[in-house]
Design a protein around this motif. Structure first.
Motif, PDB file in Angstrom:
ATOM      1  N   THR A  27      79.109  56.196 -21.826  1.00 42.93           N
ATOM      2  CA  THR A  27      77.998  56.677 -21.011  1.00 42.93           C
ATOM      3  C   THR A  27      77.790  58.176 -21.188  1.00 42.93           C
ATOM      4  O   THR A  27      76.653  58.648 -21.339  1.00 42.93           O
ATOM      5  CB  THR A  27      78.246  56.359 -19.526  1.00 42.93           C
ATOM      6  N   GLU A 188      77.842  48.716 -12.798  1.00 39.00           N
ATOM      7  CA  GLU A 188      78.253  49.384 -11.565  1.00 39.00           C
ATOM      8  C   GLU A 188      78.894  50.728 -11.864  1.00 39.00           C
ATOM      9  O   GLU A 188      78.666  51.718 -11.160  1.00 39.00           O
ATOM     10  CB  GLU A 188      79.217  48.495 -10.779  1.00 39.00           C
ATOM     11  N   LYS A 191      76.252  53.334 -12.810  1.00 35.00           N
ATOM     12  CA  LYS A 191      75.544  53.825 -11.630  1.00 35.00           C
ATOM     13  C   LYS A 191      76.337  54.923 -10.933  1.00 35.00           C
ATOM     14  O   LYS A 191      75.779  55.929 -10.486  1.00 35.00           O
ATOM     15  CB  LYS A 191      75.272  52.671 -10.655  1.00 35.00           C
ATOM     16  N   MET A 192      77.656  54.733 -10.828  1.00 38.83           N
ATOM     17  CA  MET A 192      78.510  55.745 -10.198  1.00 38.83           C
ATOM     18  C   MET A 192      78.469  57.053 -10.977  1.00 38.83           C
ATOM     19  O   MET A 192      78.407  58.147 -10.397  1.00 38.83           O
ATOM     20  CB  MET A 192      79.947  55.232 -10.099  1.00 38.83           C
ATOM     21  N   ARG A 194      76.086  58.144 -13.054  1.00 35.64           N
ATOM     22  CA  ARG A 194      74.771  58.789 -12.963  1.00 35.64           C
ATOM     23  C   ARG A 194      74.579  59.495 -11.629  1.00 35.64           C
ATOM     24  O   ARG A 194      74.037  60.604 -11.568  1.00 35.64           O
ATOM     25  CB  ARG A 194      73.668  57.766 -13.206  1.00 35.64           C
ATOM     26  N   LYS A 195      75.037  58.871 -10.555  1.00 35.55           N
ATOM     27  CA  LYS A 195      74.915  59.504  -9.245  1.00 35.55           C
ATOM     28  C   LYS A 195      75.741  60.795  -9.200  1.00 35.55           C
ATOM     29  O   LYS A 195      75.290  61.829  -8.696  1.00 35.55           O
ATOM     30  CB  LYS A 195      75.383  58.560  -8.144  1.00 35.55           C
ATOM     31  N   HIS A 196      76.956  60.722  -9.727  1.00 39.58           N
ATOM     32  CA  HIS A 196      77.816  61.912  -9.728  1.00 39.58           C
ATOM     33  C   HIS A 196      77.212  63.030 -10.573  1.00 39.58           C
ATOM     34  O   HIS A 196      77.228  64.196 -10.160  1.00 39.58           O
ATOM     35  CB  HIS A 196      79.198  61.554 -10.262  1.00 39.58           C
ATOM     36  N   ARG A 198      74.073  63.554 -11.220  1.00 37.02           N
ATOM     37  CA  ARG A 198      72.926  64.129 -10.513  1.00 37.02           C
ATOM     38  C   ARG A 198      73.381  65.014  -9.363  1.00 37.02           C
ATOM     39  O   ARG A 198      72.871  66.121  -9.171  1.00 37.02           O
ATOM     40  CB  ARG A 198      72.020  63.013  -9.979  1.00 37.02           C
ATOM     41  N   ASP A 199      74.342  64.545  -8.599  1.00 36.70           N
ATOM     42  CA  ASP A 199      74.799  65.280  -7.417  1.00 36.70           C
ATOM     43  C   ASP A 199      75.492  66.592  -7.759  1.00 36.70           C
ATOM     44  O   ASP A 199      75.307  67.601  -7.072  1.00 36.70           O
ATOM     45  CB  ASP A 199      75.762  64.415  -6.593  1.00 36.70           C
ATOM     46  N   GLY A 202      73.283  68.109 -11.928  1.00 40.28           N
ATOM     47  CA  GLY A 202      71.858  68.058 -12.197  1.00 40.28           C
ATOM     48  C   GLY A 202      71.162  69.386 -12.046  1.00 40.28           C
ATOM     49  O   GLY A 202      70.183  69.674 -12.741  1.00 40.28           O
ATOM     50  N   GLN A 209      68.957  65.149 -14.244  1.00 36.04           N
ATOM     51  CA  GLN A 209      68.134  64.717 -13.117  1.00 36.04           C
ATOM     52  C   GLN A 209      67.237  63.540 -13.484  1.00 36.04           C
ATOM     53  O   GLN A 209      66.854  62.740 -12.633  1.00 36.04           O
ATOM     54  CB  GLN A 209      67.270  65.883 -12.619  1.00 36.04           C
TER      55      GLN A 209
END
Length: 211
Positions: A27, A188, A191-192, A194-196, A198-199, A202, A209
């Motif tokens: 990823t 799954e 997704k974890m 990508r969220k990390h 961005r947070d 990003g 972003q």
């Protein structure tokens, strides 16, 4: 406002064998353009006749770890390193291989203008000093055993031996800045990640972003 220079990032990826670190690394490479350095692959690149690291290993483990073509017999090496009562041998091998691996990593990360993900199963001070973030990848033991049997052809006994020979998840957790439970599906896990990204990152990278 002038564009800010891109911040170079080094993410360490840790976790035991079979935890699914490859999903995380894929990823980071495909979605975010990270250069991947796997310390196990780097170590294996030293295992050829004439390499100073390999010559020291032959002195320690015996000439039978080298095949006729000059490359290492990885199965022969594994037999000498894994199983009950062999911790002292692994420590001696680590003392030969690890310094050479981390010297290689330092040179690579220092000489290229890129983001890096450095994967290792055996983090040390050289690793923690190098990384901006350290991600620990976990998975239930039964899942790890199944993965090792399916992807590497290990017997169930060998899979358990491999897992037992490495440090536990609690030790990885002590040095990690972000944990990833990879027991579930690859989707799954992505997704974890990508969220990390961005947070936490990003703000430095518009491409992050967007994902």
């Amino acid at each position: 406002m002038a564009n800010e220079a891109k911040i170079k990032m080094i993410i360490g990826v840790i976790g035991g064998v079979g935890a699914g670190k490859s999903t995380v690394l894929d990823t980071l490479e495909k979605d975010y353009g990270f250069v991947i350095l796997k310390t196990d692959d780097i170590a294996k690149s030293f295992y050829v006749d004439g390499n100073s690291v390999f010559e020291k290993l032959k002195e320690l483990l015996g000439e039978d770890i080298q095949k006729e073509d000059g490359t290492a017999d990885l199965k022969a090496i594994a037999k000498k390193l894994y199983g009950s009562g062999k911790n002292h041998i692994r420590k001696k091998v680590d003392g030969i291989v690890h310094p050479a691996v981390w010297e290689y990593v330092r040179k690579e990360t220092g000489s290229r203008d890129a983001d890096f993900a450095v994967e290792t199963a055996l983090p040390n001070e050289a690793f923690t000093d190098l990384c901006d973030e350290i991600w620990a990848v976990y998975a239930e033991r039964s899942v790890r055993v199944k993965r090792l049997m399916e992807t590497r052809g290990y017997t169930e006994e060998k899979a358990h031996d491999m897992i037992h020979s490495q440090i536990g998840d609690d030790e990885y957790g002590k040095i990690a800045t972000f944990g990833i439970d990879n027991t579930g599906s690859p989707e799954e896990t992505v997704k974890m990640i990508r969220k990390h990204m961005r947070d936490f990152f990003g703000e430095h990278n518009q491409a992050v972003q967007m994902l």
